[in-house]
Design a protein around this motif. Structure first.
Motif, PDB file in Angstrom:
ATOM      1  N   ASN A  20       0.875  -1.262   0.039  1.00  0.00           N
ATOM      2  CA  ASN A  20      -0.070  -0.005  -0.037  1.00  0.00           C
ATOM      3  C   ASN A  20       0.707   1.227  -0.032  1.00  0.00           C
ATOM      4  N   ALA A  21       2.112   1.116  -0.246  1.00  0.00           N
ATOM      5  CA  ALA A  21       3.017   2.325  -0.269  1.00  0.00           C
ATOM      6  C   ALA A  21       2.856   3.016  -1.403  1.00  0.00           C
ATOM      7  N   PRO A  22       2.701   4.533  -1.401  1.00  0.00           N
ATOM      8  CA  PRO A  22       2.764   5.257  -2.581  1.00  0.00           C
ATOM      9  C   PRO A  22       4.013   4.922  -3.800  1.00  0.00           C
ATOM     10  N   LEU A  23       3.607   5.083  -5.123  1.00  0.00           N
ATOM     11  CA  LEU A  23       4.593   4.805  -5.968  1.00  0.00           C
ATOM     12  C   LEU A  23       5.836   5.605  -5.991  1.00  0.00           C
ATOM     13  N   PHE A  24       5.598   6.982  -5.692  1.00  0.00           N
ATOM     14  CA  PHE A  24       6.739   7.850  -5.640  1.00  0.00           C
ATOM     15  C   PHE A  24       6.530   8.601  -4.481  1.00  0.00           C
ATOM     16  N   PRO A  25       7.242   8.146  -3.280  1.00  0.00           N
ATOM     17  CA  PRO A  25       6.892   8.719  -1.812  1.00  0.00           C
ATOM     18  C   PRO A  25       7.607  10.092  -2.060  1.00  0.00           C
ATOM     19  N   ALA A  26       7.078  11.171  -1.546  1.00  0.00           N
ATOM     20  CA  ALA A  26       7.440  12.489  -1.476  1.00  0.00           C
ATOM     21  C   ALA A  26       8.612  12.671  -0.395  1.00  0.00           C
ATOM     22  N   THR A  27       9.633  13.354  -0.464  1.00  0.00           N
ATOM     23  CA  THR A  27      10.759  13.425   0.600  1.00  0.00           C
ATOM     24  C   THR A  27      10.811  15.119   1.054  1.00  0.00           C
ATOM     25  N   GLY A  28      11.295  15.339   1.972  1.00  0.00           N
ATOM     26  CA  GLY A  28      11.387  16.672   2.318  1.00  0.00           C
ATOM     27  C   GLY A  28      10.253  17.302   3.549  1.00  0.00           C
ATOM     28  N   SER A  29      10.426  18.507   3.907  1.00  0.00           N
ATOM     29  CA  SER A  29       9.594  19.011   4.867  1.00  0.00           C
ATOM     30  C   SER A  29       8.236  19.522   3.952  1.00  0.00           C
ATOM     31  N   VAL A  30       7.317  20.009   5.298  1.00  0.00           N
ATOM     32  CA  VAL A  30       6.143  20.623   4.642  1.00  0.00           C
ATOM     33  C   VAL A  30       6.336  21.924   3.821  1.00  0.00           C
ATOM     34  N   PRO A  31       5.930  21.992   2.615  1.00  0.00           N
ATOM     35  CA  PRO A  31       6.241  23.186   1.802  1.00  0.00           C
ATOM     36  C   PRO A  31       5.681  24.309   2.156  1.00  0.00           C
ATOM     37  N   HIS A  32       6.243  25.660   2.450  1.00  0.00           N
ATOM     38  CA  HIS A  32       5.658  26.981   2.746  1.00  0.00           C
ATOM     39  C   HIS A  32       5.267  27.628   1.568  1.00  0.00           C
ATOM     40  N   LEU A  33       3.826  27.632   1.117  1.00  0.00           N
ATOM     41  CA  LEU A  33       3.420  28.103  -0.163  1.00  0.00           C
ATOM     42  C   LEU A  33       3.234  29.731   0.017  1.00  0.00           C
ATOM     43  N   THR A  34       4.235  30.398   0.008  1.00  0.00           N
ATOM     44  CA  THR A  34       4.198  32.041  -0.168  1.00  0.00           C
ATOM     45  C   THR A  34       3.283  32.412  -1.398  1.00  0.00           C
ATOM     46  N   PRO A  35       3.005  33.904  -1.339  1.00  0.00           N
ATOM     47  CA  PRO A  35       2.350  34.269  -2.425  1.00  0.00           C
ATOM     48  C   PRO A  35       3.141  34.262  -3.749  1.00  0.00           C
ATOM     49  N   LEU A  36       4.519  34.366  -3.439  1.00  0.00           N
ATOM     50  CA  LEU A  36       5.246  34.123  -4.738  1.00  0.00           C
ATOM     51  C   LEU A  36       5.158  32.855  -5.494  1.00  0.00           C
ATOM     52  N   VAL A  37       5.391  31.784  -4.312  1.00  0.00           N
ATOM     53  CA  VAL A  37       5.160  30.431  -5.216  1.00  0.00           C
ATOM     54  C   VAL A  37       3.711  29.823  -5.658  1.00  0.00           C
ATOM     55  N   GLN A  38       2.654  30.471  -5.053  1.00  0.00           N
ATOM     56  CA  GLN A  38       1.285  30.419  -5.628  1.00  0.00           C
ATOM     57  C   GLN A  38       1.166  31.081  -7.005  1.00  0.00           C
ATOM     58  N   LEU A  39       1.812  32.176  -7.235  1.00  0.00           N
ATOM     59  CA  LEU A  39       2.029  33.134  -8.377  1.00  0.00           C
ATOM     60  C   LEU A  39       2.653  32.168  -9.568  1.00  0.00           C
ATOM     61  N   LEU A  40       3.851  31.655  -8.982  1.00  0.00           N
ATOM     62  CA  LEU A  40       4.865  30.635  -9.862  1.00  0.00           C
ATOM     63  C   LEU A  40       4.024  29.460 -10.294  1.00  0.00           C
ATOM     64  N   ALA A  41       2.841  29.024  -9.451  1.00  0.00           N
ATOM     65  CA  ALA A  41       2.049  27.928  -9.959  1.00  0.00           C
ATOM     66  C   ALA A  41       1.303  28.245 -10.882  1.00  0.00           C
ATOM     67  N   VAL A  42       0.805  29.405 -11.094  1.00  0.00           N
ATOM     68  CA  VAL A  42       0.069  29.794 -12.295  1.00  0.00           C
ATOM     69  C   VAL A  42       0.838  29.702 -13.507  1.00  0.00           C
ATOM     70  N   VAL A  43       2.050  30.307 -13.544  1.00  0.00           N
ATOM     71  CA  VAL A  43       3.131  30.172 -14.464  1.00  0.00           C
ATOM     72  C   VAL A  43       3.382  28.927 -14.451  1.00  0.00           C
ATOM     73  N   SER A  44       3.524  27.830 -13.806  1.00  0.00           N
ATOM     74  CA  SER A  44       3.947  26.674 -14.314  1.00  0.00           C
ATOM     75  C   SER A  44       2.626  25.884 -14.714  1.00  0.00           C
ATOM     76  N   GLY A  45       1.357  26.224 -14.420  1.00  0.00           N
ATOM     77  CA  GLY A  45       0.149  25.686 -14.879  1.00  0.00           C
ATOM     78  C   GLY A  45       0.034  26.262 -16.497  1.00  0.00           C
ATOM     79  N   LEU A  46       0.351  27.571 -16.716  1.00  0.00           N
ATOM     80  CA  LEU A  46       0.463  27.862 -18.189  1.00  0.00           C
ATOM     81  C   LEU A  46       1.371  27.470 -19.125  1.00  0.00           C
ATOM     82  N   THR A  47       2.549  27.060 -18.572  1.00  0.00           N
ATOM     83  CA  THR A  47       3.671  26.096 -19.361  1.00  0.00           C
ATOM     84  C   THR A  47       3.038  24.923 -19.504  1.00  0.00           C
ATOM     85  N   GLY A  48       2.552  24.186 -18.512  1.00  0.00           N
ATOM     86  CA  GLY A  48       2.223  22.871 -18.660  1.00  0.00           C
ATOM     87  C   GLY A  48       0.954  22.605 -19.519  1.00  0.00           C
TER      88      GLY A  48
END
Length: 614
Positions: free
Chosen positions: A229-257
């Motif tokens: 029952n383990a995830p196929l690609f388990p994530a590593t690292g700490s909990v991300p801090h989603l700053t306003p800049l990160v969320q704005l760049l998420a829009v950019v990443s979505g548009l390029t995707g």
């Protein structure tokens, strides 16, 4: 026939096909449980068969473990020839076995639902996974999810075909099998259910949703016993801090995707058009597509096969720049071109890899968050843009990695890609294939406007009537015909009432024409009523009854006393559609500028007059 006696809500609900809480839903749910078990077993067997063929071809060893063909250091002639030979075998299987094994599985399952009453031939259940295993095992850059959707769907369809079921119930079991196979392949039960709703069911109703969830739940339990029952690609690292800049760049990443999703979709169907122009039989196309795969494998061997290990490296943030760029270019080209050749293989795993590579490349320029964070966003974005299923892309990414805290950024990214894809392309990679086969498929789910209105809101409350003692003489006939001409809508059926106001029967307007034969009294001319409606029925119920009885008009009776309160005609059902059109097209300013003495309309609106052109 609808009785005019005591009202039976349960029987009416079941008769109208809405078995929300009824024995049919429970029976289909019970049949969905073994379908879930079979779907999980089929997924395991498919993965094992892929591993077996991959080991036989690239290692010359007998093993069922999934391996990366690109890490085996195979000789160049094997890398070049194996995909071509695999494509040749698939072409022969498709020509002499079944053409339904061509393609990536999901459009074929949709076509079976739309055009064949959810009936899939038994040989497809066998040939599809075998052809997919040959395609992937010889180096094809495809995933196992499309074939397992077709295979699991075939299992559910075959079970339904041996039972005495309706086409709607067969569809439910077909989708239950497809979702079970998907959930077992990726250990992603929620994404499998969402994919079923967004791509296969064409509805979100308890009668189908409950059996599909039951099948997926059982499949997940069986998968846990067989594969863990383990995830196929388990994530590593700490909990991300989603700053306003990160969320704005998420829009950019979505548009390029979204741009990449549009390009990939365009490339797949340009490749399909190019193969269609070749002066050779389509049986040879997969071999030519395999030759393209072999050439790409010589450039970047790790673009071959399913590529779960490459996806893992991308989502863990360990991929090098050379691998990222090679995947973006080589994997995209060989997958798109070979898929256009009509070979057998899925789309999700390649889309995962391509999207993850795009996100990983962007992550080298974007501020660091957690390892693999931007690769996750790229994966969700490309899935949302290619499949036009943003929620499925988000949930898939979360279940593959268990990085639950990234959900807000994933949602922003996938929705941005989805919006751009909708603006640029008319259809997705799935619906374009359906449209090319002469079918129309809508992916927009809205509430049926017929559910929003009741019969009493749109019926004619003052229809022309006759009493049972009326004599159908010339004077009465001329008088009644004059009343019909001045009525606010055409009236084909004329109710005949008893002295107490209850309905005796119906007389057609045609029987009142000059020279028409028949009895002279209204009671003698009246015919029994085949269908009656009630004021509190919804227009959807009325439309269903019209279709069931092949009628276009019916009297409306008060349920308590059986007295006539109106007549409903087929054109009255258009009122709900006219109101929906008005809501979508009529623009007005309510607060800032409103004529003196006017007020916003509240409550039910009187039905619009029918068009004179009728």
């Amino acid at each position: 026939m609808v009785a005019t006696g005591p009202y039976d809500k349960k029987s009416e609900t079941l008769r109208l096909g809405d078995f929300t809480v009824g024995p049919r839903m429970l029976r289909i749910t019970a049949w969905a449980l073994p379908v879930g078990v079979a779907g999980a077993v089929a997924a395991l067997l498919l993965l094992r068969l892929i591993g077996l063929i991959t080991n036989l071809v690239f290692r010359q060893s007998f093993s069922c473990a999934l391996i990366d063909p690109g890490r085996q250091h195979a000789p160049w002639w094997l890398v070049l020839s194996a995909p071509a030979l695999g494509g040749l075998v698939i072409g022969v299987m498709a020509r002499f076995g079944s053409q339904k094994i061509r393609g990536h599985g999901m459009p074929e399952a949709i076509e079976a639902i739309l055009t064949r009453g959810s009936v899939i031939a038994p040989r497809v259940a066998l040939l599809k996974p075998v052809s997919a295993a040959i395609s992937i095992g010889t180096g094809g850059p495809f995933g196992a999810e499309g074939p397992i959707i077709m295979t699991g769907g075939a299992i559910g369809s075959l079970l339904a075909q041996v039972r005495h079921l309706t086409a709607s119930e067969r569809k439910t079991l077909l989708v239950a099998g497809a979702a079970a196979g998907m959930a077992a392949t990726f250990n992603s039960p929620m994404a499998a259910v969402l994919l079923s709703v967004e791509l296969l069911l064409f509805e979100w109703r308890p009668r189908s949703f409950v059996p599909v969830v039951a099948s997926v739940a059982v499949s997940t339990v069986v998968r846990d016993l067989l594969l863990g029952n383990a995830p196929l690609f388990p994530a590593t690292g700490s909990v991300p801090h989603l700053t306003p800049l990160v969320q704005l760049l998420a829009v950019v990443s979505g548009l390029t995707g979204g741009v990449l999703a549009v390009a990939v979709t365009w490339l797949v169907y340009r490749a399909e058009d190019a193969f269609a122009r070749l002066p050779v039989h389509w049986m040879w196309w997969p071999a030519l597509g395999g030759l393209v795969i072999g050439i790409g494998g010589l450039v970047e061997p790790r673009a071959l096969g399913v590529g779960y290990d490459v996806i893992g490296e991308l989502l863990a943030g360990r991929a090098t720049l050379s691998l990222i760029l090679s995947i973006l270019v080589v994997k995209t080209l060989i997958w798109s071109l070979s898929l256009g050749s009509g070979t057998s293989g899925g789309v999700l795993a390649p889309v995962f890899m391509i999207g993850g590579a795009l996100g990983a490349w962007e992550g080298m320029a974007f501020p660091p968050v957690t390892p693999g964070f931007w690769a996750m966003l790229g994966l969700a974005a490309v899935v949302g843009g290619v499949l036009r299923s943003p929620l499925t892309g988000v949930v898939f990414t979360l279940e593959l990695t268990h990085a639950w805290d990234t959900a807000p950024a994933l949602l922003i990214c996938a929705t941005s890609a989805y919006a751009l894809s909708v603006l640029v392309l008319r259809r997705s990679v799935l619906t374009e294939k359906i449209a090319r086969r002469g079918l129309h498929l809508t992916r927009e789910y809205v509430t049926d406007p017929l559910e929003s209105y009741f019969v009493h809101q749109v019926m004619d409350p003052r229809p022309c009537t006759l009493t049972e003692d009326d004599i159908l003489g010339e004077a009465l006939t001329e008088n009644l015909r004059a009343r019909l001409r001045t009525a606010r809508r055409p009236q084909r059926l004329i109710p005949v009432l008893r002295a107490d106001g209850t309905l005796l029967g119906l007389v057609t307007a045609r029987s009142l024409l000059p020279g028409s034969a028949g009895p002279r009294t209204a009671s003698g001319a009246a015919r029994p009523c085949r269908l009656v409606l009630h004021p509190e029925m919804t227009l959807r119920q009325a439309a269903s009854l019209f279709a069931e009885h092949t009628l276009t008009s019916a009297p409306v009776l008060d349920r308590a006393g059986g007295r006539l309160v109106g007549v409903l005609d087929l054109p009255d059902l258009l009122h709900a559609r006219r109101r929906r059109l008005a809501e979508e097209r009529h623009r007005e300013r309510i607060i800032l500028r409103r004529p003196r003495g006017s007020a916003p309309v509240m409550g039910p609106v009187a039905p619009a007059e029918p068009s004179k052109s009728q």
